[in-house]
Scaffold this active site. Structure first.
Site, PDB file in Angstrom:
ATOM      1  CB  CYS A  11      -0.878   0.078   1.091  1.00  0.00           C
ATOM      2  SG  CYS A  11      -2.215   1.215   0.960  1.00  0.00           S
TER       3      CYS A  11
ATOM      4  CD  GLU B  34      -3.022  -6.108   4.070  1.00  0.00           C
ATOM      5  OE1 GLU B  34      -3.503  -5.040   4.562  1.00  0.00           O
ATOM      6  OE2 GLU B  34      -2.453  -6.516   3.057  1.00  0.00           O
TER       7      GLU B  34
ATOM      8  CG  HIS C 241      -4.875  -3.490   1.313  1.00  0.00           C
ATOM      9  ND1 HIS C 241      -3.989  -2.952   2.242  1.00  0.00           N
ATOM     10  CD2 HIS C 241      -5.379  -2.242   0.891  1.00  0.00           C
ATOM     11  CE1 HIS C 241      -4.093  -1.716   2.559  1.00  0.00           C
ATOM     12  NE2 HIS C 241      -4.770  -1.242   1.366  1.00  0.00           N
TER      13      HIS C 241
END
Length: 154
Positions: free
Chosen positions: A24, A110, A108
């Site tokens: 990010c 994750e 992202h």
């Protein structure tokens, strides 16, 4: 100041190289340290189900995103390459160094939007950390998918 410090890190002597994985804002900082410029997107890339293309293996991942700026890859210094591109608007979603273990993702990984489309990226980063080689190249091998067979009921 952060970008100047990161520039020192990514241009360090070969015997001091450590793997870097920018996510990010980390992508934007790494892009700036790699000579890129940041540009404001007209609307930003926000939400889930954003398709991202991997330039190494041609795969497409479903990602979660929330950013309003993008790195102009035309301004990157030599030695850097495009790693990911947004399939909707063609904007950059990540870069990688050609010879050092540095890579980024603007999205992202994750967040598991796919739900596991990009979790392997953490394994790649950990592998680079374990190997500790200055010339470890970040590569994302194409994954194999098994076709599920369905039972037919008569």
């Amino acid at each position: 100041e952060t970008v100047r410090e990161l520039e020192k890190v990514v241009t360090c002597p070969d015997d001091e190289v450590k793997p870097i994985y920018g996510i990010c804002m980390g992508n934007q900082l790494m892009g700036l340290a790699a000579g890129g410029t940041a540009m404001k997107l007209p609307f930003g890339n926000r939400g889930q189900n954003q398709p991202v293309l991997n330039h190494q293996n041609g795969e497409c991942y479903i990602t979660s995103q929330n950013h309003g700026y993008v790195i102009d890859t035309n301004t990157l210094k030599p030695g850097w390459k495009i790693l990911f591109t947004n399939a909707n608007d063609g904007s950059n979603e990540g870069i990688a160094h050609e010879t050092r273990p540095y890579f980024t993702a603007q999205f992202h990984p994750e967040a598991a939007a796919g739900p596991t489309d990009t979790e392997f990226m953490f394994d790649i980063f950990l592998d680079a950390c374990k190997k500790g080689q200055k010339d470890y190249q970040i590569t994302f091998p194409a994954r194999r998918y098994e076709k599920r067979s369905e039972e037919r009921r008569v």
